[in-house]
Design a protein around this motif. Sequence first.
Motif, short mmCIF file in Angstrom:
data_model
loop_
_atom_site.label_atom_id
_atom_site.label_comp_id
_atom_site.label_asym_id
_atom_site.label_seq_id
_atom_site.Cartn_x
_atom_site.Cartn_y
_atom_site.Cartn_z
N HIS A 1 36.00 -7.84 48.37
CA HIS A 1 34.67 -8.35 48.04
C HIS A 1 34.62 -8.73 46.55
O HIS A 1 34.17 -9.82 46.20
CB HIS A 1 33.64 -7.27 48.41
N GLY A 2 35.16 -7.85 45.71
CA GLY A 2 35.21 -8.13 44.27
C GLY A 2 36.10 -9.31 43.95
O GLY A 2 35.73 -10.19 43.16
N ALA B 1 26.09 -3.24 33.56
CA ALA B 1 26.59 -4.34 34.39
C ALA B 1 25.62 -5.52 34.24
O ALA B 1 24.86 -5.83 35.15
CB ALA B 1 26.70 -3.90 35.84
N PRO B 2 25.63 -6.17 33.05
CA PRO B 2 24.57 -7.15 32.76
C PRO B 2 24.66 -8.48 33.52
O PRO B 2 23.65 -9.16 33.62
CB PRO B 2 24.71 -7.38 31.25
N THR B 3 25.82 -8.87 34.04
CA THR B 3 25.90 -10.18 34.72
C THR B 3 26.49 -10.01 36.12
O THR B 3 27.06 -8.97 36.46
CB THR B 3 26.79 -11.18 33.94
N TRP B 4 26.40 -11.08 36.91
CA TRP B 4 26.98 -11.08 38.26
C TRP B 4 28.51 -10.93 38.18
O TRP B 4 29.13 -10.35 39.06
CB TRP B 4 26.59 -12.38 38.98
N LEU C 1 25.04 3.07 41.64
CA LEU C 1 23.88 2.62 40.85
C LEU C 1 24.08 1.31 40.09
O LEU C 1 23.22 0.43 40.18
CB LEU C 1 23.41 3.74 39.91
N PRO C 2 25.20 1.14 39.32
CA PRO C 2 25.35 -0.14 38.62
C PRO C 2 25.38 -1.33 39.59
O PRO C 2 24.89 -2.41 39.26
CB PRO C 2 26.67 -0.01 37.86
N GLU C 3 25.92 -1.13 40.79
CA GLU C 3 26.01 -2.25 41.73
C GLU C 3 24.70 -2.47 42.46
O GLU C 3 24.35 -3.60 42.81
CB GLU C 3 27.13 -1.99 42.72
N LYS C 4 23.98 -1.38 42.68
CA LYS C 4 22.68 -1.47 43.32
C LYS C 4 21.77 -2.41 42.55
O LYS C 4 20.96 -3.12 43.12
CB LYS C 4 22.10 -0.06 43.41
N GLU C 5 21.95 -2.40 41.19
CA GLU C 5 21.13 -3.28 40.36
C GLU C 5 21.30 -4.75 40.74
O GLU C 5 20.43 -5.58 40.47
CB GLU C 5 21.52 -3.11 38.88
N ASP D 1 30.01 -8.98 36.25
CA ASP D 1 30.28 -7.54 36.17
C ASP D 1 30.38 -6.94 37.57
O ASP D 1 31.23 -6.09 37.82
CB ASP D 1 29.18 -6.82 35.38
N ALA D 2 29.50 -7.41 38.46
CA ALA D 2 29.56 -6.92 39.84
C ALA D 2 30.93 -7.26 40.44
O ALA D 2 31.54 -6.44 41.13
CB ALA D 2 28.44 -7.53 40.67
N GLY D 3 31.43 -8.47 40.15
CA GLY D 3 32.75 -8.87 40.65
C GLY D 3 33.86 -8.03 40.05
O GLY D 3 34.76 -7.55 40.76
N VAL D 4 33.79 -7.84 38.73
CA VAL D 4 34.85 -7.08 38.04
C VAL D 4 34.84 -5.60 38.47
O VAL D 4 35.89 -4.99 38.61
CB VAL D 4 34.72 -7.24 36.50
#
Lengths: 323, 111
Positions: A178-179, A129-132, A60-64, A134-137
């Motif tokens: 990917h991260g 996960a407010p920023t891009w 879910l957090p990444e789906k965002e 966060d997706a990386g981390v």
Amino acid sequence: MINQYEKTDEKTYNEQMDAFMARIERGEKIEADDWMPDDYRQQLIKLISMHGVSEIMGALPEKEWVPKAPSLRRKLAIMAKVQDEMGHGQLLIRVAEDLMAPLGKTREDLLDDLFTGRLKFHNVFHMEAPTWADAGVIGWLVDGAAIITQTMSLDTSYAPYARALYRICAEEKFHAQHGESIVLTLAEGTPEQRDMLQDAVNRWWPALLMFFGPPEDGAISSNQQRNMQYKIRTQTNEELRQAFFNKYVPRIFHLGLTLPDKTIRFDEAEGKWHYQQPDWEEFKQIVKGNGPCSKQRLQLRTMSYKETQWVRDALLGNQREVV
Amino acid sequence: MKSQLHDKKEFSIYEVFSQKNPTSGFVHQFSLLASDHEVAMTMARENFLRREPVVNIWVVKREDIYVLPPKERQYLERLDNKAYRETKGYGDLPSKWRYHKEQYEKQSEVK
């Protein structure tokens, strides 16, 4: 399968238990239809169902970030990752279901436990996960942390769990890369991008420490001890956290990033990291369902389950009547 | 609007097998829940074969598989006297062939 859950012969419980523990000690693997003590079954159900629902909550957090990914390639990669996480949930829930079957419980019971808060999911998936970055981390460090615990669990005495983990670990390697790719691009980017990355690392650090669970401080919990006797797991929370530090703290520093913990240091003589403990009371609150995104994500999961009920009914040809 | 469920049919467990290339055997991948074979086949591709190369897939209802009971599995262990069935039971052959070749070559030199 025919013969499954067949009643075993007249051996007493103690004889069966001794034979079972002897198998575990010989390093043999247990299958779903083998005799196992109830306690072993319960430990596995607890561990694997928690792992399984964490995978589907973790999507879910990444789906965002799927609609907001900065390029087509990134969008495809993060979509693939979200699909993989759901797939991992499918594998693990299947393993849990086979364990629950003799108790008369099904997948619906398991999801119901999730929706009502009886079944917990990993602390990291309660966070924002407010920023891009966060997706990386998440891909780099959260999946990195998961790889460390899952790699340890490949040796588990329960063979169906090990088979699921072999599939999962192979895909997690892609997720971590990917991260890393997102993180390295930001680290090599503009000052704003570097700041965004540093903020994400600061934001995730306490949650990453919590991910492995509270330290034992010499007193291993009875739960962990039992899991180790059964060889369901082979390392303690703290051993796993130390392995995480060994792998990732140097890399964080190599990128010129800092950690929100100024005290962290590796003690050469002791061969271990000293670090500031996160707030373990906060950890308890988060996994209880009082984290920043707990309610919102659980609502989304529940809504998605309810809204797709008609698909499952249609597949089964179940007739529904409007009343 | 409320709705009421009339009958409650359940999903079945399917075991999924796949073949990597035309000369490899079918390998068990994992299991899944599905309403019928067709749905199981679609899900097998989605769940387990997103990356791996594959040329064919089987889905089998788990209840149709007859499994060796756990108790009997311990008797599957091979006795350790089957060397005559395996290549390791014939390890002396190369040295014998070498010996005969050398003998032959020695005799040819004498002539």
